[in-house]
Design a protein around this motif. Sequence first.
Motif, PDB file in Angstrom:
ATOM      1  N   ASN A  84      42.545  -3.811  48.239  1.00 16.42           N
ATOM      2  CA  ASN A  84      42.708  -2.516  47.503  1.00 16.42           C
ATOM      3  C   ASN A  84      43.039  -1.434  48.375  1.00 16.42           C
ATOM      4  N   PHE A  85      43.927  -1.591  49.193  1.00 16.52           N
ATOM      5  CA  PHE A  85      44.426  -0.528  50.370  1.00 16.52           C
ATOM      6  C   PHE A  85      44.922   0.674  49.687  1.00 16.52           C
ATOM      7  N   ARG A  86      44.375   1.908  49.875  1.00 12.61           N
ATOM      8  CA  ARG A  86      44.964   3.119  49.496  1.00 12.61           C
ATOM      9  C   ARG A  86      45.713   3.984  50.756  1.00 12.61           C
ATOM     10  N   PRO A  87      46.781   3.928  51.094  1.00 13.79           N
ATOM     11  CA  PRO A  87      47.165   4.500  52.262  1.00 13.79           C
ATOM     12  C   PRO A  87      47.087   6.010  52.114  1.00 13.79           C
ATOM     13  N   GLN A  88      46.293   6.813  53.360  1.00 13.07           N
ATOM     14  CA  GLN A  88      46.415   8.248  53.616  1.00 13.07           C
ATOM     15  C   GLN A  88      47.815   8.936  53.837  1.00 13.07           C
ATOM     16  N   GLN A 147      47.581   0.550  61.176  1.00 17.81           N
ATOM     17  CA  GLN A 147      47.481  -0.061  62.163  1.00 17.81           C
ATOM     18  C   GLN A 147      46.314  -0.685  62.327  1.00 17.81           C
ATOM     19  N   CYS A 148      46.144  -1.897  63.047  1.00 15.42           N
ATOM     20  CA  CYS A 148      45.096  -2.629  63.152  1.00 15.42           C
ATOM     21  C   CYS A 148      44.594  -2.569  64.607  1.00 15.42           C
ATOM     22  N   LYS A 168      50.417  -6.626  54.253  1.00 19.69           N
ATOM     23  CA  LYS A 168      49.938  -5.319  53.690  1.00 19.69           C
ATOM     24  C   LYS A 168      49.860  -4.188  54.735  1.00 19.69           C
ATOM     25  N   GLN A 169      49.564  -4.767  55.874  1.00 16.23           N
ATOM     26  CA  GLN A 169      49.348  -3.885  56.966  1.00 16.23           C
ATOM     27  C   GLN A 169      48.480  -2.527  56.726  1.00 16.23           C
TER      28      GLN A 169
END
Length: 506
Positions: free
Chosen positions: A306-310, A342-343, A475-476
């Motif tokens: 559940n990634f919510r990009p900023q 980025q990771c 998904k990055q």
Amino acid sequence: MNAMTRIEIKNLTFGFDEQLQPLFKDVSLTLDASWKLGLIGRNGRGKTTFLKLLQGVYPYQGKIKQQLKFNYFPQKIMKQQQTVTQILKESTVAEEWKLERELNLLAVDPGILERSFASLSGGEQTKVLLALLFTHELAYPLIDEPTNHLDLAARKQVMHYLQQKKQGMIVISHDREFMNGIADHILALEKQQPVLYQGNFATYEEEKRRCDEHAQQENIKLKKESTRLRQTALQKAEWAQGRERDKYGSPTQKGSGAILDTGFIGARAARTMKRAKLLVHRMEEKAAAKENLLQNIEKVEPLSLNFRPQHHQVLLRVEQFQLFYADQALFQPLNFELHQGQCLALMGVNGVGKSSLMHYLLGDFAGTSSGEVMRPQKLKLSYLQQKFENNTGTLVEFADKWKLEYGQLLNTLHKLGINRKVFESPLEKMSMGQRKRVELAKSLLTPAELFLWDEPLNYLDVFNREQLEQLIAQKQPTMLLSEHDETFIKNVGAQKVVLHRLTNTN
């Protein structure tokens, strides 16, 4: 092969009472005790249970014939406030110099002999327990997950340590590089039966890949053959039914005086129907063969998070930053930026402060800090903690506590390889691998702009690791993780941020 140096297993059947299907069913194996045997398989498949069965911990059906004295790692240390020397005196008759020798081979400071076991780091405890294990020189080692909580340097030290041992052993680990460096045979607990491979983990992977590809190709052939047989059977059945109607004449023949050979037509129709039934039977056999072909192929479904990009491009800017416990800095001043998508992998020896840095970002670090950490206000975080033993209760209660949708939680756990029959068990009765996957599912389902993962791979099997690699690559998400598995770090494309200890200038 001398009977003294082998483990003979005949018709072994075992399962826990709450399980619908046994973990092992009619298993027969002969294992050479001189092998360095890597024991692998999905979590919940019975790796630790297999070691317990060898030790006679659980009653079972069948026979296990061996003349070995087993010694199990990790040993339970009941009096953790005792010094390592005191623990040695109570747990073995070996002289102290033997423990010092083993600690030296593991690159451990002998000074820890006078420290309490409880005061040691997780990596130091692992090394002490391994050293204690090998002071029992006549025992056969059963080593269960030695790489958990070891940093990269320590993993290499332990791998080299076990490489140098002349004796055989059984080792459970999900670290691919570690297994490649140690094992000369692999016992894979497959879905149906254990399969023995000669070689290391890379050999197993290649042979497993070939076997699965062959099975899938044969499955395609069988599907085509089954389709052809089904169509032929249907045509023959339709013809036979049509001839059966012909025995009584068509509507235009009624009253025409035509004489039909109903006996001939009926016999021929019966033969055709019989052939159609035989074709159906052959088709069913083909279908059964197809199922058998695919029985050991692991079904690994893709995960989601559940990634919510900023909208901010820089989520963390760290400048000349340090953390302190009792005025003692954990690491040298740290500088890095974490950008959207980025990771970053925090690297460094155990105890340098990687977990502490995550706790600082979460707002629950007990020490003090200096320098600056700049980030957007109200940054939504999803944290995968390294220690999850305090998670208790049912999955319904767990979902309610963390505001997770219960159906999504179960679906994610199933994708991670947990059998649905486990869903009714309380967390405290699940295996460590199952409990870790519950913690992982929580992080995956928590809506977040930044994921903080502290040693995410501990207790996870190879298939789970590959699922996470594919998920992160696809998904990055913006992620800060602490991990010691080099293969994983490379596969997710993480950039390294190294935390260095302060050098003593006195």
